[in-house]
Motif scaffolding. Structure first.
Motif, PDB file in Angstrom:
ATOM      1  N   GLN A  32      62.270  27.140  38.620  1.00  0.00           N
ATOM      2  CA  GLN A  32      62.336  25.696  38.529  1.00  0.00           C
ATOM      3  C   GLN A  32      62.361  25.196  37.055  1.00  0.00           C
ATOM      4  OE1 GLN A  32      60.659  23.293  41.512  1.00  0.00           O
ATOM      5  NE2 GLN A  32      59.455  22.182  40.070  1.00  0.00           N
ATOM      6  N   ALA A  33      61.305  25.881  36.291  1.00  0.00           N
ATOM      7  CA  ALA A  33      61.411  25.500  34.791  1.00  0.00           C
ATOM      8  C   ALA A  33      62.518  25.861  34.048  1.00  0.00           C
ATOM      9  CB  ALA A  33      59.970  26.304  34.172  1.00  0.00           C
ATOM     10  N   ARG A  34      62.994  27.022  34.430  1.00  0.00           N
ATOM     11  CA  ARG A  34      64.293  27.618  33.875  1.00  0.00           C
ATOM     12  C   ARG A  34      65.638  26.481  34.027  1.00  0.00           C
ATOM     13  NH1 ARG A  34      66.006  33.087  32.688  1.00  0.00           N
ATOM     14  NH2 ARG A  34      68.023  33.098  32.006  1.00  0.00           N
ATOM     15  N   LEU A  35      65.574  26.202  35.290  1.00  0.00           N
ATOM     16  CA  LEU A  35      66.667  25.131  35.780  1.00  0.00           C
ATOM     17  C   LEU A  35      66.378  23.956  35.158  1.00  0.00           C
ATOM     18  CD1 LEU A  35      69.035  24.454  37.640  1.00  0.00           C
ATOM     19  CD2 LEU A  35      67.629  24.024  39.337  1.00  0.00           C
ATOM     20  N   ALA A  36      65.210  23.500  35.021  1.00  0.00           N
ATOM     21  CA  ALA A  36      65.146  22.229  34.392  1.00  0.00           C
ATOM     22  C   ALA A  36      65.431  22.245  33.043  1.00  0.00           C
ATOM     23  CB  ALA A  36      63.496  21.782  34.674  1.00  0.00           C
ATOM     24  N   ALA A  37      65.000  23.161  32.378  1.00  0.00           N
ATOM     25  CA  ALA A  37      65.343  23.258  30.883  1.00  0.00           C
ATOM     26  C   ALA A  37      66.725  23.437  30.834  1.00  0.00           C
ATOM     27  CB  ALA A  37      64.845  24.610  30.289  1.00  0.00           C
ATOM     28  N   PHE A  38      67.635  23.956  31.604  1.00  0.00           N
ATOM     29  CA  PHE A  38      69.296  24.131  31.474  1.00  0.00           C
ATOM     30  C   PHE A  38      69.747  22.811  31.753  1.00  0.00           C
ATOM     31  CE2 PHE A  38      73.458  24.344  33.667  1.00  0.00           C
ATOM     32  CZ  PHE A  38      73.812  25.583  32.928  1.00  0.00           C
ATOM     33  N   ILE A  39      69.062  22.012  32.697  1.00  0.00           N
ATOM     34  CA  ILE A  39      69.724  20.687  32.881  1.00  0.00           C
ATOM     35  C   ILE A  39      69.336  19.703  32.013  1.00  0.00           C
ATOM     36  CG2 ILE A  39      69.277  18.684  34.355  1.00  0.00           C
ATOM     37  CD1 ILE A  39      69.182  20.496  36.627  1.00  0.00           C
ATOM     38  N   ASP A  40      68.230  19.826  31.359  1.00  0.00           N
ATOM     39  CA  ASP A  40      68.129  18.990  30.033  1.00  0.00           C
ATOM     40  C   ASP A  40      68.806  19.242  28.978  1.00  0.00           C
ATOM     41  OD1 ASP A  40      65.770  17.880  31.537  1.00  0.00           O
ATOM     42  OD2 ASP A  40      64.270  18.998  30.538  1.00  0.00           O
ATOM     43  N   GLY A  41      69.363  20.450  28.717  1.00  0.00           N
ATOM     44  CA  GLY A  41      70.046  20.783  27.605  1.00  0.00           C
ATOM     45  C   GLY A  41      71.693  20.208  27.882  1.00  0.00           C
ATOM     46  N   LEU A  91      75.967  16.437  27.603  1.00  0.00           N
ATOM     47  CA  LEU A  91      77.117  15.721  28.491  1.00  0.00           C
ATOM     48  C   LEU A  91      76.882  14.051  28.369  1.00  0.00           C
ATOM     49  CD1 LEU A  91      79.279  15.986  30.518  1.00  0.00           C
ATOM     50  CD2 LEU A  91      77.573  16.218  32.258  1.00  0.00           C
ATOM     51  N   GLU A  92      75.864  13.766  28.318  1.00  0.00           N
ATOM     52  CA  GLU A  92      75.835  12.142  28.415  1.00  0.00           C
ATOM     53  C   GLU A  92      76.528  11.369  27.549  1.00  0.00           C
ATOM     54  OE1 GLU A  92      72.198   8.595  29.442  1.00  0.00           O
ATOM     55  OE2 GLU A  92      71.607  10.683  29.129  1.00  0.00           O
ATOM     56  N   PRO A  93      76.298  11.566  26.285  1.00  0.00           N
ATOM     57  CA  PRO A  93      77.093  10.590  25.252  1.00  0.00           C
ATOM     58  C   PRO A  93      78.479  11.105  25.244  1.00  0.00           C
ATOM     59  CG  PRO A  93      75.942  12.428  24.293  1.00  0.00           C
ATOM     60  CD  PRO A  93      75.383  12.595  25.506  1.00  0.00           C
ATOM     61  N   GLU A 128      92.246   9.394  22.609  1.00  0.00           N
ATOM     62  CA  GLU A 128      90.900   9.784  22.412  1.00  0.00           C
ATOM     63  C   GLU A 128      90.293   9.933  23.665  1.00  0.00           C
ATOM     64  OE1 GLU A 128      86.662   7.406  21.027  1.00  0.00           O
ATOM     65  OE2 GLU A 128      88.382   6.377  21.442  1.00  0.00           O
ATOM     66  N   GLY A 129      90.689   9.360  24.814  1.00  0.00           N
ATOM     67  CA  GLY A 129      90.102   9.753  25.917  1.00  0.00           C
ATOM     68  C   GLY A 129      90.733  11.214  26.405  1.00  0.00           C
ATOM     69  N   ALA A 130      91.777  11.484  26.255  1.00  0.00           N
ATOM     70  CA  ALA A 130      92.389  12.931  26.473  1.00  0.00           C
ATOM     71  C   ALA A 130      91.470  13.924  25.794  1.00  0.00           C
ATOM     72  CB  ALA A 130      93.862  13.053  26.122  1.00  0.00           C
ATOM     73  N   ALA A 131      91.265  13.734  24.448  1.00  0.00           N
ATOM     74  CA  ALA A 131      90.416  14.610  23.899  1.00  0.00           C
ATOM     75  C   ALA A 131      88.991  14.889  24.286  1.00  0.00           C
ATOM     76  CB  ALA A 131      90.297  14.477  22.252  1.00  0.00           C
ATOM     77  N   LEU A 132      88.526  13.689  24.763  1.00  0.00           N
ATOM     78  CA  LEU A 132      86.978  13.641  25.250  1.00  0.00           C
ATOM     79  C   LEU A 132      87.048  14.469  26.568  1.00  0.00           C
ATOM     80  CD1 LEU A 132      85.667  10.138  23.918  1.00  0.00           C
ATOM     81  CD2 LEU A 132      84.868  12.223  23.376  1.00  0.00           C
ATOM     82  N   ASP A 133      88.150  14.148  27.611  1.00  0.00           N
ATOM     83  CA  ASP A 133      88.413  14.674  28.815  1.00  0.00           C
ATOM     84  C   ASP A 133      88.382  16.286  28.837  1.00  0.00           C
ATOM     85  OD1 ASP A 133      88.469  15.248  31.416  1.00  0.00           O
ATOM     86  OD2 ASP A 133      90.607  14.061  31.797  1.00  0.00           O
ATOM     87  N   ALA A 134      89.259  16.594  27.920  1.00  0.00           N
ATOM     88  CA  ALA A 134      89.408  18.260  27.498  1.00  0.00           C
ATOM     89  C   ALA A 134      88.000  18.721  27.039  1.00  0.00           C
ATOM     90  CB  ALA A 134      90.347  18.337  26.564  1.00  0.00           C
ATOM     91  N   ARG A 135      87.321  18.076  26.293  1.00  0.00           N
ATOM     92  CA  ARG A 135      86.134  18.585  25.716  1.00  0.00           C
ATOM     93  C   ARG A 135      85.088  18.745  26.906  1.00  0.00           C
ATOM     94  NH1 ARG A 135      82.813  15.884  20.474  1.00  0.00           N
ATOM     95  NH2 ARG A 135      80.797  17.275  20.598  1.00  0.00           N
ATOM     96  N   ILE A 136      84.872  17.686  27.715  1.00  0.00           N
ATOM     97  CA  ILE A 136      83.798  17.691  28.868  1.00  0.00           C
ATOM     98  C   ILE A 136      84.407  18.679  29.725  1.00  0.00           C
ATOM     99  CG2 ILE A 136      83.043  16.578  30.839  1.00  0.00           C
ATOM    100  CD1 ILE A 136      83.310  13.970  29.080  1.00  0.00           C
ATOM    101  N   ARG A 137      85.591  18.951  30.018  1.00  0.00           N
ATOM    102  CA  ARG A 137      86.143  19.881  30.962  1.00  0.00           C
ATOM    103  C   ARG A 137      85.787  21.278  30.559  1.00  0.00           C
ATOM    104  NH1 ARG A 137      91.705  18.208  34.185  1.00  0.00           N
ATOM    105  NH2 ARG A 137      91.563  15.952  33.728  1.00  0.00           N
ATOM    106  N   LYS A 138      85.934  21.661  29.288  1.00  0.00           N
ATOM    107  CA  LYS A 138      85.597  22.707  28.455  1.00  0.00           C
ATOM    108  C   LYS A 138      84.356  23.341  28.379  1.00  0.00           C
ATOM    109  CE  LYS A 138      89.503  22.621  25.484  1.00  0.00           C
ATOM    110  NZ  LYS A 138      90.266  22.305  24.108  1.00  0.00           N
ATOM    111  N   MET A 139      83.377  22.206  28.458  1.00  0.00           N
ATOM    112  CA  MET A 139      82.015  22.237  28.766  1.00  0.00           C
ATOM    113  C   MET A 139      81.670  23.159  30.083  1.00  0.00           C
ATOM    114  SD  MET A 139      79.973  19.195  27.532  1.00  0.00           S
ATOM    115  CE  MET A 139      78.603  19.488  28.421  1.00  0.00           C
ATOM    116  N   PHE A 140      82.420  22.698  31.020  1.00  0.00           N
ATOM    117  CA  PHE A 140      82.089  23.121  32.275  1.00  0.00           C
ATOM    118  C   PHE A 140      83.005  24.557  32.623  1.00  0.00           C
ATOM    119  CE2 PHE A 140      80.515  18.971  33.066  1.00  0.00           C
ATOM    120  CZ  PHE A 140      79.505  19.169  33.966  1.00  0.00           C
TER     121      PHE A 140
END
Length: 545
Positions: A11-20, A25-27, A50-62
């Motif tokens: 649980q602690a490991r998962l919580a830390a993962f999600i916080d990071g 992701l949020e901004p 700008e939206g295309a660049a941000l969309d690609a950046r978010i998808r690459k995170m995942f």
């Protein structure tokens, strides 16, 4: 990868993962949504880029393989005992799985998607030597008695299909390539599974809807065709798509009771504010952030966008004083109040509606009311005697709209599944085969064009349309529960449904507040005590005289 053996350690490991993850992701989400909003309002390419660049950046995170591997390891080790953490784990595994493809493939997808979105936003049909809006096309198809003018307006509305079809097919092939790389049969199947929907179950529901609504639609369509044939001086067999008042026949032609005349000179946003206040929602701040009227370059469609999973919620429309746009306002603010009432104490990843279909259910529950006699009397100023005299007609109009909408949505769902199953088939012919099968509209003689591609959802909202149909079914169950259990009126009593604050209180506590902490099935059971029911939807339609 070593995963802690204890539940507390996991649980602690998962919580830390999600916080990071959320810190990163949020901004990005906020900036991306702002660019989408500005691109839709202005049509300016800088916001699209700008939206295309941000969309690609978010998808690459995942798309990062290491975090995905960690999530899988946490899941396989037993997850977390905290239900909110466990729910976030389930959602993240699905999100990461959908994006485990090469970054260059993501870049290509985003480029195609944003190009298509831009073309739809900026498209204006060429008609009679000038560029015209969708509102103008709808006005011609509603009012003109000239068959030739109607045909030319209808054909103009399809011009965008020829402009986008090649790139749309390239995008479909690319999406399928990505899905098969991940072990799915095609992109359509992948998106359903990762969105917690079962494809076989969905199409069993659609088949039951086809069978259940067919006798009602057959009677309605026969009566409609008789009226249209008399209006245009044609044999029923000579009627074609442009005679039906909407470019796709997804809206029922005007009822015998003319509703548009009641909205002339009224400000639809004022009616919307009064109504939602009457049922317990303060939307004044939402209206202040909205963009509601036509302007050059602006998207001609309507949508609601939660910018920050907080209080910044925005609605885009292109208002005209008509029942169509009144229904659209009620619909979009049905989305907005859902977002507004989600518990802000929930984790960021859960501060969204339970599912797309549940927020569509909220939108459709309210969107129906523009044809409701009690609503028209209370908010649009329709004299009570006149509304009461027309109540039976209005109820039939509401039923007819749901019938038309259901048959149209059957076309869309079957077309999109077939599109991803085999994008190389004769899609132009398939489209009209499905229109004739489900909507009973004859195809234009000798026409060969990608009319299917002119529907924006194939390009910018893939594997989405079924949510409208499932949401409509859920809306019927919510409405029944409100009338019979919450307000205690029995079916047919609508006065409190359009004016009681208990409506908002019930929806907030039973549907909105819990966000995505539950899947859509448990959310529906929480709200109504029932599972999704084709029978309840069909029985409600059949109960209208």
């Amino acid at each position: 990868m070593e995963i802690p053996g204890s539940a507390a350690g996991r649980q602690a490991r998962l919580a830390a993962f999600i916080d990071g993850l959320v810190a990163e992701l949020e901004p990005l989400h906020r900036r991306y949504n702002e660019s989408v909003w500005l691109a839709s309002v202005t049509g300016e390419s800088r916001y699209e880029q700008e939206g295309a660049a941000l969309d690609a950046r978010i998808r690459k995170m995942f798309a990062r393989p290491e975090p995905y591997a960690e999530l899988i390891a946490l899941r396989d080790a037993g997850g977390a005992p905290d239900p909110h953490l466990q729910r976030q784990l389930t959602l993240l595994v699905n999100d990461f799985r959908a994006h485990q493809i090469p970054p260059e493939m993501i870049e290509r997808m985003v480029r195609l998607e944003k190009s298509l979105e831009s073309r739809f936003n900026n498209f204006r049909a060429e008609f009679a030597g000038e560029r015209v809006t969708d509102n103008r096309i709808r006005q011609i198809l509603r009012d003109s008695d000239s068959g030739d003018e109607r045909r030319r307006a209808w054909e103009a509305s399809k011009q965008v299909g020829s402009e986008v079809a090649a790139d749309l097919l390239a995008l479909v092939r690319l999406r399928n390539e990505a899905a098969t790389t991940l072990g799915f049969r095609n992109y359509y199947s992948m998106m359903l599974e990762l969105d917690e929907l079962d494809e076989a179950e969905l199409f069993r529901l659609l088949e039951a809807l086809d069978i259940g609504t067919r006798p009602l639609f057959e009677r309605y369509k026969r009566e409609l065709d008789d009226r249209l044939a008399a209006r245009f001086g044609l044999a029923r067999e000579a009627l074609r798509p442009w005679h039906y008042g909407d470019p796709f026949f997804q809206e029922a032609p005007a009822a015998e009771f003319d509703l548009d005349r009641f909205f002339g000179g009224l400000r639809l946003e004022a009616l919307t504010e009064r109504f939602f206040a009457g049922v317990g929602f303060d939307i004044r701040d939402l209206l202040e952030r909205a963009d509601l009227y036509e302007k050059p370059g602006k998207s001609q469609h309507a949508f609601c966008l939660s910018m920050d999973r907080g209080d910044d919620i925005r609605v885009l429309c292109n208002l005209q004083p008509s029942e169509y746009w009144m229904a659209t306002m009620l619909h979009e603010y049905g989305h907005a109040v859902y977002d507004q009432q989600i518990d802000r104490a929930l984790p960021y990843l859960l501060r969204v509606p339970s599912h797309i279909l549940t927020t569509e259910a909220s939108a459709m529950l309210f969107g129906r009311l523009s044809r409701n006699a009690a609503w028209l009397t209370t908010y649009a100023g329709v004299p009570e005697a006149e509304a009461r005299a027309g109540e039976a007609v209005l109820r039939r109009a509401g039923r007819d709209q749901l019938l038309v909408q259901t048959r149209w949505e059957l076309v869309m769902c079957h077309m999109e599944r077939s599109l991803y199953r085999d994008p190389e088939q004769d899609l132009d012919t398939l489209w009209w085969d499905l229109v004739e099968r489900y909507q009973w509209i004859r195809r234009p003689d000798g026409r060969r064009a990608p009319d299917w591609a002119s529907k924006v959802h194939f390009s910018v909202a893939p594997v989405y349309y079924h949510n409208y149909m499932l949401g409509e079914m859920m809306a019927t169950q919510l409405q029944s529960h409100l009338l019979t259990r919450v307000l205690g009126q029995g079916s047919g009593g609508y006065r409190d449904l359009v004016s009681s604050p208990e409506v908002g209180a019930y929806l907030t506590r039973s549907l909105y507040r819990t966000g995505k902490t539950l899947d859509w099935r448990d959310t529906l059971r929480q709200a109504t005590g029932q599972s999704l029911s084709v029978e309840a939807f069909v029985e409600d339609l059949a109960g209208v005289d």
